[in-house]
Design an enzyme around this catalytic site. Structure first.
Site, PDB file in Angstrom:
ATOM      1  N   ASP A  96      24.370  26.247 -14.218  1.00 11.03           N
ATOM      2  CA  ASP A  96      23.229  26.370 -13.324  1.00 11.03           C
ATOM      3  C   ASP A  96      23.547  27.483 -12.341  1.00 11.03           C
ATOM      4  O   ASP A  96      24.600  27.485 -11.705  1.00 11.03           O
ATOM      5  CB  ASP A  96      23.064  25.036 -12.567  1.00 11.03           C
ATOM      6  CG  ASP A  96      21.620  24.661 -12.361  1.00 11.03           C
ATOM      7  OD1 ASP A  96      20.880  25.509 -11.840  1.00 11.03           O
ATOM      8  OD2 ASP A  96      21.238  23.529 -12.705  1.00 11.03           O
ATOM      9  N   ASP A 104      17.920  28.561 -11.281  1.00  7.18           N
ATOM     10  CA  ASP A 104      17.171  27.669 -10.402  1.00  7.18           C
ATOM     11  C   ASP A 104      15.994  28.408  -9.755  1.00  7.18           C
ATOM     12  O   ASP A 104      16.126  29.561  -9.344  1.00  7.18           O
ATOM     13  CB  ASP A 104      18.141  27.176  -9.317  1.00  7.18           C
ATOM     14  CG  ASP A 104      17.603  26.019  -8.505  1.00  7.18           C
ATOM     15  OD1 ASP A 104      17.357  24.951  -9.087  1.00  7.18           O
ATOM     16  OD2 ASP A 104      17.443  26.182  -7.277  1.00  7.18           O
ATOM     17  N   GLU A 122      13.977  28.400 -14.476  1.00  6.88           N
ATOM     18  CA  GLU A 122      13.191  27.248 -14.009  1.00  6.88           C
ATOM     19  C   GLU A 122      11.935  27.787 -13.332  1.00  6.88           C
ATOM     20  O   GLU A 122      12.026  28.457 -12.296  1.00  6.88           O
ATOM     21  CB  GLU A 122      13.976  26.394 -13.014  1.00  6.88           C
ATOM     22  CG  GLU A 122      13.192  25.131 -12.652  1.00  6.88           C
ATOM     23  CD  GLU A 122      13.525  24.537 -11.289  1.00  6.88           C
ATOM     24  OE1 GLU A 122      13.186  23.364 -11.070  1.00  6.88           O
ATOM     25  OE2 GLU A 122      14.111  25.230 -10.442  1.00  6.88           O
ATOM     26  N   HIS A 138      16.253  16.430 -13.995  1.00  8.22           N
ATOM     27  CA  HIS A 138      16.738  15.673 -12.833  1.00  8.22           C
ATOM     28  C   HIS A 138      15.767  15.667 -11.661  1.00  8.22           C
ATOM     29  O   HIS A 138      16.072  15.085 -10.626  1.00  8.22           O
ATOM     30  CB  HIS A 138      18.088  16.255 -12.405  1.00  8.22           C
ATOM     31  CG  HIS A 138      17.960  17.680 -11.957  1.00  8.22           C
ATOM     32  ND1 HIS A 138      17.646  18.704 -12.824  1.00  8.22           N
ATOM     33  CD2 HIS A 138      18.060  18.253 -10.739  1.00  8.22           C
ATOM     34  CE1 HIS A 138      17.568  19.839 -12.156  1.00  8.22           C
ATOM     35  NE2 HIS A 138      17.821  19.596 -10.885  1.00  8.22           N
ATOM     36  N   ASP A 139      14.631  16.356 -11.804  1.00 14.50           N
ATOM     37  CA  ASP A 139      13.646  16.391 -10.711  1.00 14.50           C
ATOM     38  C   ASP A 139      12.404  15.562 -11.012  1.00 14.50           C
ATOM     39  O   ASP A 139      11.529  15.448 -10.159  1.00 14.50           O
ATOM     40  CB  ASP A 139      13.202  17.845 -10.452  1.00 14.50           C
ATOM     41  CG  ASP A 139      14.329  18.729  -9.968  1.00 14.50           C
ATOM     42  OD1 ASP A 139      15.192  18.232  -9.222  1.00 14.50           O
ATOM     43  OD2 ASP A 139      14.348  19.915 -10.348  1.00 14.50           O
TER      44      ASP A 139
HETATM   45  C1  GLC Z   1      15.397  23.178  -8.336  1.00 16.88           C
HETATM   46  C2  GLC Z   1      16.337  22.068  -8.734  1.00 16.88           C
HETATM   47  C3  GLC Z   1      16.216  20.949  -7.733  1.00 16.88           C
HETATM   48  C4  GLC Z   1      16.618  21.492  -6.385  1.00 16.88           C
HETATM   49  C5  GLC Z   1      15.790  22.711  -6.018  1.00 16.88           C
HETATM   50  C6  GLC Z   1      16.375  23.453  -4.865  1.00 16.88           C
HETATM   51  O1  GLC Z   1      14.072  22.790  -8.421  1.00 16.88           O
HETATM   52  O2  GLC Z   1      16.065  21.651 -10.034  1.00 16.88           O
HETATM   53  O3  GLC Z   1      16.993  19.845  -8.084  1.00 16.88           O
HETATM   54  O4  GLC Z   1      16.470  20.505  -5.417  1.00 16.88           O
HETATM   55  O5  GLC Z   1      15.722  23.639  -7.063  1.00 16.88           O
HETATM   56  O6  GLC Z   1      17.540  24.112  -5.256  1.00 16.88           O
END
Ligand code: GLC
Length: 535
Positions: free
Chosen positions: A103, A205, A268, A329-330
């Site tokens: 990541d 991310d 992402e 995970h979100d």
């Molecule tokens: C992304 C991650 C999430 C995190 C956010 C801020 O969306 O997947 O878990 O809280 O970024 O880094």
């Protein structure tokens, strides 16, 4: 483009598996998963048949956002182990013929990162411009109306230097200023550090957040906002995200990857299909896989899903490779969203669509969102907006391995609790059960790997209505028909213009397998079948 014309790479042919490292396997009895724990479970992943592992952040961090607030991009957090553990993990993954994806969190650092400590130390510090600092408006208020994803304003006042800094997430996660070439260079060097070690790629991310409007214009109100939504949804982030200049940055990151062999980048990106496509870059010089979250965000309705799959397929740029995601995970887990029987249909969909699937750890055994009592909530998103039920903890609970104490995850108290029923829903119980979710996942992955039609073949829509979604995957003379009932009620599949004959090779209710298909097909509620069509 027809599949025959393309040479396929590992990230196109493979199945990706996401590990949330805090919750996979504890090896040192502190209740938190770690790298040695993951190493211990690599044989399981090999057995499952996945080809690549993406691990959520494992770097030095104060853990305000569980590792998405990084204080040193080139060091491992002691909770997870040491750099030697990481090197061992990478070698062990490669020994098994698998790939490792890290990541990368380039949008923001921790407020404890030395870059930010320097930046906030004075207005004339050389790193001042590495972050987004702005004067207050004449009345002392924030420079504009931008909101934080985790609630409240996106601006934090710094008493010492009398300016605000911008943070799209927590105030402990200040956004970097990607318009500054030194920031770009520093992050490209972080990438090189891990690529030199042999890491196979990055999941980047919040890629669509990386550049903001240069005039910092106010975001417009969202006419569709409702009080049950996160406060961030009050505005449309038109000026704080998805700016045209982001594509130059993505392209530069891609150029770093291209200095090496067959490395890749997933972005992402939560954006509508047309905007998502722009992240492939002109001439595919952007992200290899801009994450496609359609299956996460759409209502679970056959017609909706079918038409969006077709739209997505149709919108892909020439040579752009598709991908599909059911969980991360979100987001709430798929089993909790659609129910445990329908989750098998979802698995069949994920693993038969054209494009790289990403499996979220635990979904392969049908783990559900675990209710976490209010006093045990850990996720800042949940803590900051307690009445909105937005905590992401329920989808981040420890992997349920077996029916011993703490499910084999740890021998002390896990950082998040396990559900009461883990003795019934776990890897060990499901491994030898021909009717389990795990067996279904494993068989789907195996068939996908063995059959070019499923792995890389064309996608041909067949028929959909308010219950059924069906399509064909085809490579040369080999064709598979996928028929999925996305509803709980029985239905018929009788497309007007086709007549199909073949044999059911995989089914969510395995008793159906090896039966011949000749006329119309009737399906039970929550049933999906995969048919090898006669040549
Ligand atoms: C992304 C991650 C999430 C995190 C956010 C801020 O969306 O997947 O878990 O809280 O970024 O880094």
């Amino acid at each position: 483009m027809k599949e025959e014309q393309l040479k396929h790479l590992w990230w196109q042919e493979g199945v990706i598996y996401q590990i949330y490292p805090r919750s996979y396997q504890d090896s040192n009895s502190d209740g938190v998963g770690d790298l040695q724990g993951i190493i211990k479970r690599l044989d399981y992943l090999k057995w499952l048949g996945v080809n690549a592992i993406w691990i959520s952040p494992i770097f030095s961090s104060p853990m305000a956002d569980f590792g998405y607030d990084i204080a040193d991009y080139q060091d491992i957090h002691p909770l997870f182990g040491t750099m030697a553990d990481f090197d061992e993990l990478l070698a062990e993954v490669h020994n098994r013929g698998m790939k490792l994806i890290l990541d990368l969190v380039p949008n923001h650092t921790s407020d404890q990162h030395p870059w930010f400590l320097e930046s906030k130390s004075s207005r004339d510090n050389p790193k001042r411009d590495w972050y987004i600092w702005e004067d207050a408006l004449p009345d002392g208020s924030e420079p504009n109306n931008w909101l934080s994803v985790f609630g409240g304003s996106g601006w934090e006042w710094d008493e010492n230097t009398q300016q605000y800094y911008y943070h799209a997430f927590l105030k402990e996660q200040p956004d970097l200023n990607w318009r500054n070439p030194d920031v770009q260079e520093a992050m490209m060097n972080v990438m090189r550090f891990w690529l030199d070690k042999g890491v196979d790629g990055f999941r980047v991310d919040v890629m669509w957040h990386m550049v903001k409007d240069d005039q910092l214009r106010d975001n417009p109100p969202n006419p569709h906002y409702e009080p049950h939504m996160a406060t961030y949804e009050k505005l449309i982030p038109a000026y704080s995200t998805d700016q045209p200049e982001v594509h130059d940055i993505v392209h530069k990151m891609r150029a770093v990857l291209d200095e090496y062999d067959e490395r890749m980048m997933i972005g992402e990106i939560y954006l509508p299909i047309q905007k998502l496509m722009t992240y492939y870059g002109s001439d595919n010089n952007g992200a290899h896989l801009p994450f496609n979250f359609l299956l996460l965000s759409l209502k679970w309705e056959a017609q909706q899903i079918a038409s969006n799959v077709d739209m997505y397929e149709g919108a892909l740029p020439d040579g752009g490779w598709p991908n599909w995601v059911l969980g991360n995970h979100d987001q709430p887990r798929i089993t909790s969203r659609v129910g445990s029987t329908q989750a098998k249909v979802a698995a069949m969909l994920l693993l038969t669509l054209r494009g790289t699937p990403t499996i979220y750890y635990g979904d392969e055994i049908g783990m559900r969102d675990v209710p976490i009592p209010p006093e045990e909530v850990q996720d800042p998103q949940g803590l900051n907006m307690p009445d909105l039920h937005l905590s992401r903890d329920p989808a981040r609970t420890p992997m349920q391995w077996e029916d011993t104490n703490q499910a084999g995850f740890t021998d002390s108290k896990p950082w998040l609790r396990l559900p009461d029923y883990f003795r019934r829903i776990n890897v060990k119980v499901q491994q030898d059960d021909p009717f389990s979710m795990l067996t279904l996942y494993r068989r789907l992955i195996k068939l996908r790997q063995e059959e070019p039609a499923l792995k890389i073949g064309d996608y041909i829509p067949v028929y959909s209505d308010n219950q059924v979604f069906s399509f064909i995957r085809k490579s040369g003379d080999s064709r598979f028909l996928v028929v999925l009932n996305l509803s709980h009620r029985p239905c018929y599949f009788k497309p007007k213009h086709h007549k199909f004959t073949g044999v059911v090779v995989l089914a969510t209710f395995p008793e159906r397998e090896n039966t011949a298909i000749t006329e119309s097909i009737s399906l039970g509620g929550d049933e999906g079948i995969l048919v090898r069509l006669d040549a």
